[in-house]
Design a protein around this motif. Structure first.
Motif, PDB file in Angstrom:
ATOM      1  N   MET A 101       0.827  -1.208   0.000  1.00 20.03           N
ATOM      2  CA  MET A 101       0.000   0.000   0.000  1.00 20.03           C
ATOM      3  C   MET A 101       0.860   1.257   0.000  1.00 20.03           C
ATOM      4  O   MET A 101       1.543   1.565   0.977  1.00 20.03           O
ATOM      5  N   HIS A 103       0.908   5.637  -0.785  1.00 21.86           N
ATOM      6  CA  HIS A 103       0.021   6.703  -0.327  1.00 21.86           C
ATOM      7  C   HIS A 103       0.417   8.043  -0.916  1.00 21.86           C
ATOM      8  O   HIS A 103       1.529   8.222  -1.440  1.00 21.86           O
ATOM      9  N   PHE A 190      -3.325   4.896  -1.105  1.00 16.84           N
ATOM     10  CA  PHE A 190      -4.290   5.622  -0.275  1.00 16.84           C
ATOM     11  C   PHE A 190      -4.084   7.118  -0.397  1.00 16.84           C
ATOM     12  O   PHE A 190      -2.976   7.627  -0.193  1.00 16.84           O
ATOM     13  N   LEU A 197      -9.161   4.911  -1.075  1.00 16.32           N
ATOM     14  CA  LEU A 197      -8.225   3.841  -1.395  1.00 16.32           C
ATOM     15  C   LEU A 197      -8.367   3.474  -2.867  1.00 16.32           C
ATOM     16  O   LEU A 197      -9.465   3.206  -3.348  1.00 16.32           O
TER      17      LEU A 197
END
Length: 210
Positions: A101, A103, A190, A197
């Motif tokens: 993930m 961001h 994100f 998301l």
């Protein structure tokens, strides 16, 4: 601003409520862990995976570092914290999915784009430089296409995910588990500003999660 005394006070609230009110759950967790998902995320204080994914203790196995990066498989050299955690998750915990993930507003991406620490010594940014050089090839591709503006920032933030996923697949135990259908890899990004998301598809493209 949160300081250590605030953390201790927070522990008091957790002990009184979170732990006491879910004593049965914590007793179960005391016997061991069996998460199905590993999340590799950035150390950024604004992007805690447990918060973004609304999970409880014991549900996800998490590794966090600058720019959510996974190094390629290599045996020599220094310590291999990310590799060790990955090995433990895949071969010992037998997680079924690994999520990388990224961001928005990532400091590691900014450092890569600006080459701010390129000539720094350890203790002055050198460790950062030696870590984010994992993005050098992706950065060069991105700046060739997008320059150095906001489009480049967003593009390189997404590239951190793609680079890490590609490097994950250089680990033999990841290759083996994926080949027999025991492991699935995912990418996500994100947006701190929007609270949205974005999920990566099989073609490497990102779109908002439904």
């Amino acid at each position: 601003m949160t300081v250590f005394s605030d953390l201790v006070a927070g522990y008091g609230r957790f002990r009184e409520h979170g732990w006491a009110e879910e004593r049965e759950r914590w007793a179960h967790l005391a016997e061991g862990q069996s998460p199905k998902v590993m999340v590799i995320a950035c150390s950024d204080s604004r992007t805690d995976p447990a918060t973004v994914f609304d999970t409880s203790p014991g549900e996800i196995f998490v590794v966090r570092n600058v720019a959510n990066l996974v190094p390629p498989f290599e045996i020599g050299g220094g310590r291999h914290g990310v590799s060790a955690a990955l090995e433990f998750a895949v071969t010992q915990l037998k997680v079924e999915e690994v999520v990388v993930m990224g961001h928005g507003m990532c400091g590691g991406v900014h450092a890569s784009l600006t080459k701010r620490f390129a000539e720094a010594d350890p203790g002055e940014g050198g460790f950062i430089a030696r870590w984010i050089n994992l993005l050098d090839e992706a950065r060069d591709r991105v700046t060739t296409e997008h320059g150095h503006g906001e489009d480049a920032v967003r593009a390189l933030e997404l590239e951190t995910v793609r680079v890490s996923l590609a490097n994950l697949r250089t680990f033999p135990f990841v290759q083996d588990a994926e080949a027999v259908g025991q492991l699935t890899l995912h990418g996500a990004w994100f947006s701190i500003r929007e609270g949205v998301l974005w999920v990566m598809d099989e073609k490497g493209e990102f779109s908002p999660a439904s």
